[in-house]
Design an enzyme around this catalytic site. Structure first.
Site, PDB file in Angstrom:
ATOM      1  N   SER A   1       7.633 -11.939   3.524  1.00 20.64           N
ATOM      2  CA  SER A   1       6.822 -10.761   3.762  1.00 20.64           C
ATOM      3  C   SER A   1       5.536 -10.695   2.927  1.00 20.64           C
ATOM      4  O   SER A   1       4.646  -9.925   3.277  1.00 20.64           O
ATOM      5  CB  SER A   1       7.639  -9.502   3.480  1.00 20.64           C
ATOM      6  OG  SER A   1       7.981  -9.422   2.105  1.00 20.64           O
TER       7      SER A   1
ATOM      8  N   SER B   1      10.654 -13.960   0.370  1.00 22.78           N
ATOM      9  CA  SER B   1       9.340 -13.388   0.673  1.00 22.78           C
ATOM     10  C   SER B   1       8.210 -13.800  -0.263  1.00 22.78           C
ATOM     11  O   SER B   1       7.046 -13.526   0.022  1.00 22.78           O
ATOM     12  CB  SER B   1       9.424 -11.863   0.716  1.00 22.78           C
ATOM     13  OG  SER B   1      10.026 -11.445   1.921  1.00 22.78           O
TER      14      SER B   1
ATOM     15  N   LYS C   1       0.471  -6.863  -3.962  1.00 22.70           N
ATOM     16  CA  LYS C   1       1.193  -6.613  -2.718  1.00 22.70           C
ATOM     17  C   LYS C   1       1.314  -5.104  -2.518  1.00 22.70           C
ATOM     18  O   LYS C   1       1.590  -4.375  -3.480  1.00 22.70           O
ATOM     19  CB  LYS C   1       2.584  -7.274  -2.770  1.00 22.70           C
ATOM     20  CG  LYS C   1       3.360  -7.165  -1.456  1.00 22.70           C
ATOM     21  CD  LYS C   1       4.669  -7.956  -1.504  1.00 22.70           C
ATOM     22  CE  LYS C   1       5.442  -7.869  -0.195  1.00 22.70           C
ATOM     23  NZ  LYS C   1       6.693  -8.650  -0.208  1.00 22.70           N
TER      24      LYS C   1
END
Lengths: 483, 486
Positions: free
Chosen positions: B152, B176, B76
């Site tokens: 997210s 997320s 990420k």
């Protein structure tokens, strides 16, 4: 009705003498090239986190114990949010609601002679926080340079109650605090480098009425500036009020060049710092064991040592205060007394405060760098108290020790034949010779001129090359002249 | 091969039937082919990835391989990685090359020997539930390209779902990891707060942020968590505990396990298809020997409002460092310092980030702090206490992960409150600091994946993985892959 009372409270930023920063491993050494002592944490790169330096906490505990304050078992780091280019995170990590040191007091001695008095200044709190970096406005052609070497340097902010009533009291407090933080080894006390800086909150009011509105003078980094700034501020506030004006709460800066203060910002444009507990740091927990360990390692504190000097050595309060102004001075004095013996305590005190201090001052040396060691000075004083040396000759021996002409006073006395003549027979012989050779002086003395006596003493001492015991010379001369 | 488990990949690497370079190249080729449309990665650097793969092959050849050495992974783009562009999905950091590694990166790359394929897309500064707030554009859900992958960690989820990477790292502040896992048919775990170091992970809300694994199975998550977790002296909120093997409970039977079903998670507001799939999973657990207990989390309805005070408050302060002074975006023209700050932040941050900075600044302001921030912290305590009480009656808690399956791109973008409500089941877990995971449990009538959430007591990750793994031994939802991406 014309009287104004001055009310002063001080906030002092003491830079803690840790090798590394409060929340990163970067060095705190002064004077390195810009931004070479700024780690990713100090630069506030994305993703970095603070880790508390235990050494800084230890300093806070030492301070809390030294001022007889409450060392909080649990205190909390909070974020003080504001934007400034040399504040890399956009917030300063400080303590707000729960500071590490709560309460306490500092004893101060104000004035000298008849006007001397002692007083206690109450502390509100002392809290740990990080310093910001520096903005450099020169050399960048209209731009600003940022040096983050200082960012993250540990500070202890020490806040007093509004207890001081004059610039003299404020300076006495600042000096006492300065001596104390050096004494307990938490700060190098270097004011030029910014290790010890004061903010002064000043207001004036009529006695019996509520405190006046205060203005805060920022960043005073010498005792002289502190005094000048406060005195200017007091005059300005009184004048303003007497001319019918009002004081607005404000933050002001002192300009040493003009000796004046000028307003930087008023209450209306004060920041809302949006304090909240820093979620990156756990509450600071200090165990009773940690406090006890720190207490055991603390040196005898200046106030206790001062009282002991008075009680054990019969020193005056003034002498004891002077000798305990710095740990090194107190240690030197006691080491000298250890050699000179207790009867030598008072002369040791005088030698340390007067002769040694003057000589060190002249050469720009610290007492720890003195060429004459405490043991050597003690040995010298011992020869004064046992009448081996007159004071005048002792000064010569001191100079010889300073110059390294011998390893002890005794060695120099022996080598240079400086032993005082105390043999009555020998002195009497000299006196007789002088009286015989100076009939004119004798006649003047007998005619009532006391000055002539001193001239005769001088002649005898000259004949003895300064080594005759002055008291014996005096006594014998009086006897002979009376006879 | 692209759907093999980590264990199978490790075995192939150990047997030298496959090299890390070959495996890495396989994924890089897929990324080159499929990513332009999916937009799961913001940054790739094939040379760098292949260099890491060669290093891994050398380790394997030298007999120094660990269980993950040579296996590719998507990171990420919230984790700082030395020499990699690290954007956090924001224009503000569009050109930020990190000079240092996050602890998670150090552990996965240097210690475990994994190969980073690139930096995965995400909502800007992890603020979003659809990956639509990314400055680098939305991410397609591999199951339906007109729909969002969740957020997210939307790029991480899409990358693994489309087999652009076998596993990925994610972070979870309010759901997320779990919500995108649910929307993309993955298994994702948010560990107990403090289990995985936050050092080098760009902070959104410090007291809630936690990194975790995203994978196709609980077994893969366990292996990845082994490499990610552990005390880190660079993170003061990291917990000093003996290291543990999160795989150790994977084979254990569920006989006697007490599963708590919070009545608040089974009320209105959840899509019927989602509810039906979760109910079916509950029935499966009963068959596997688990006992069902009704529990209550009476304050859970307060979790979204409390979260939207605490998280923005912390974010408003955390994001202050993005000021245009030292790195990142700076407005090209400005009059003075104040103008530089205003323009830089106005131009560098997107709308959702600005909204949260405004909310956070407001709730911390003088005169509002007690009414909002302190009140929210009190609610947080009540929510945590609810869980403590519930875990006196059960071992794990089960419910839906998200109230709906993947929604259409743009569907909720204009209504922040609707968007916030998609995390209604996941947020309480972050507020309490508990471990939670999402795993596939079926598909709705449009063929979109459904996830169920398992919540464990503090440090009960191994048990959660055990409970998830047992279900995955008895079901094949997690093995299904989206069509058209071979």
């Amino acid at each position: 009705m014309n009287q104004w009372e001055v009310v002063i409270g001080l906030e002092t930023h003491v830079q803690l003498a840790t090798a590394s920063k409060i929340f990163s491993g970067a060095s705190t050494a002064f004077g390195a090239a810009p931004n070479t002592q700024a780690s990713p944490v100090d630069l506030a790169l994305p993703g970095v986190l603070p880790v508390l330096n235990k050494g800084a906490v230890e300093c806070a505990i030492r301070f809390g114990l030294a001022v007889d304050a409450q060392v909080a078992g649990k205190s909390v780091f909070a974020r003080k949010n504001y934007f400034y280019p040399d504040l890399p995170k956009g917030y300063q990590i400080s303590q707000f609601e729960l500071p590490v040191v709560q309460g306490g007091h500092v004893a101060i001695a104000v004035g000298q002679g008849d006007k001397a008095y002692e007083k206690r200044v109450q502390l509100t709190r002392a809290h740990l926080e990080e310093d910001a970096g520096k903005s450099l406005h020169e050399d960048f052609h209209g731009k600003t340079g940022i040096d983050l070497n200082r960012a993250g340097t540990p500070l202890l902010e020490i806040v007093t109650e509004p207890d001081m009533r004059s610039s003299d009291e404020a300076v006495a407090y600042a000096r006492a605090l300065h001596a104390l933080v050096r004494w307990i080894g938490i700060c190098d006390g270097n004011m030029q480098e910014g290790s010890f800086r004061c903010d002064a909150n000043v207001s004036v009011h009529r006695p019996g009425t509520p405190f006046g509105t205060r203005r805060e003078i920022k960043n005073l980094n010498s005792f002289r500036f502190l005094k000048e700034a406060i005195e200017y501020e007091i005059r300005w506030q009184i004048e303003t009020l007497e001319e019918g004006g009002t004081i607005q709460q404000a933050t002001v800066l002192f300009d040493p060049a003009t000796g004046e203060t000028r307003s930087m910002r008023t209450k209306e444009d004060a920041h809302d710092y949006r304090y909240f507990p820093d979620p990156d740091l756990l509450p600071l927990v200090i165990s009773p064991e940690w406090i006890a360990r720190t207490k055991a390692a603390l040196p005898e504190l200046p106030e206790a040592r001062k009282q002991r000097f008075i009680a054990d050595y019969g020193l005056s309060a003034y002498d004891a205060t002077t000798l305990t102004a710095a740990l090194e001075t107190a240690a030197y004095f006691e080491a000298a007394v250890a050699v000179a013996g207790k009867p030598g305590a008072k002369p040791c005190a005088n030698w340390v405060m007067v002769d040694l201090a003057a000589r060190l001052n002249k050469e720009g040396l610290e007492i720890t760098q003195s060429p004459v060691t405490a043991a050597q000075l003690g040995g010298l004083v011992a020869r004064i108290t046992d009448n081996t040396l007159s004071n005048a000759i002792a000064k010569k021996v001191f100079e010889a020790l300073w110059a390294g002409e011998g390893s002890s006073a005794d060695e120099i006395i022996e080598k240079q034949g400086l032993k005082q003549i105390t043999d009555t027979g020998a002195i009497e012989k000299l006196v007789d010779e002088v009286l015989a050779a100076n009939a004119a002086n004798v006649a003047e003395f007998k005619a009532g001129k006391e000055k002539a006596f001193n001239a005769l003493v001088g002649q005898v001492m000259k004949a003895a090359k300064g080594k005759a015991n002055p008291q014996q010379v005096n006594e014998l001369l009086r006897q002979k002249l009376a006879g | 091969m692209i759907h093999a488990s980590l264990k199978e990949l490790a075995a192939a690497l150990a047997a030298k039937t496959l090299s890390s370079v070959e495996l890495t190249q396989l994924y890089l080729d897929r990324i080159a082919r499929l990513n332009p449309e999916l937009n799961a990665f913001i940054t790739t650097d094939p040379e760098r990835s292949l260099a890491a793969a060669r290093l891994a092959d050398a380790r394997i050849a030298a007999g120094q391989a660990g269980p993950l050495t040579g296996i590719p992974i998507a990171q990420k783009d919230i984790f700082c990685a030395e020499g990699w562009r690290t954007t956090c999905g924001s224009k503000m950091l569009e050109n930020f090359i990190s000079p240092y590694d996050a602890t998670v990166i150090t552990r996965l790359e240097r210690e475990a020997g994994m190969v980073s394929l690139g930096k995965a897309n995400m909502d800007e500064f992890a603020m979003g539930s659809s990956n639509e707030t990314s400055w680098f554009g939305p991410v397609q859900n591999p199951w339906d390209k007109t729909r969002v992958p969740g957020g997210s960690s939307g790029g991480s989820a899409a990358a693994v779902a489309a087999a652009l990477a076998p596993v990925a790292t994610g972070t979870d502040t309010g759901g997320s990891i779990r919500q995108p896992a649910a929307l993309c048919n993955l298994t994702g775990l948010k560990p107990t707060y403090g289990v995985v170091s936050r050092y080098g992970m760009i902070a959104f809300a410090s007291s809630l942020d936690q990194a975790g694994p995203m994978a196709r199975s609980a077994a893969d998550c366990a292996l990845l968590l082994n490499a990610m977790a552990g005390f880190d002296d660079k993170d003061s909120t990291s917990l000093e505990r003996p290291s543990e093997d999160y795989c150790r409970c994977l084979g254990q039977p569920l006989q006697g396990l007490k599963i708590g079903l919070p009545r608040e998670f089974f009320g209105e507001g959840c899509a019927a298809g989602v509810m039906a799939a979760v109910q079916a999973a509950i029935d499966e657990y009963k068959r596997l020997g688990a006992e069902l207990v009704e529990v209550s989390l009476p304050n859970s309805h307060l979790s979204v409002p409390a979260y939207y005070v605490i998280a923005p408050a912390e974010a408003s302060s955390n994001l202050s460092r993005f000021d245009g002074v030292r790195y990142g975006y700076r407005a090209p023209e400005y009059r003075d310092l104040s103008d530089m700050y205003c323009k830089t932040r106005a131009q560098g941050f997107g709308a959702e980030v600005k909204r949260r900075i405004l909310i956070g600044t407001y709730v911390l302001s003088h005169g509002y702090y007690d009414a909002y921030y302190l009140q929210a912290q009190r609610i947080r305590r009540l929510i945590a206490d609810d869980f403590v009480a519930a875990f006196r009656q059960c071992d794990v808690i089960l419910g839906p992960t998200s109230p709906s399956t993947a929604f259409k791109q743009g569907e909720k973008a204009a209504d922040p409150v609707q968007m916030y409500l998609s995390d209604i089941y996941t947020i309480a877990v972050n507020l309490a600091g508990l471990p939670g995971m999402s795993l596939p449990c079926g598909f709705d009538d449009q063929g979109l994946p459904i996830g169920m959430q398992l919540i464990g007591n503090y440090f009960d990750e191994a048990r959660l993985l055990n409970v998830a793994h047992a279900y995955q031994q008895a079901s094949d939802w997690h093995r299904r892959t989206p069509a058209g991406l071979e």
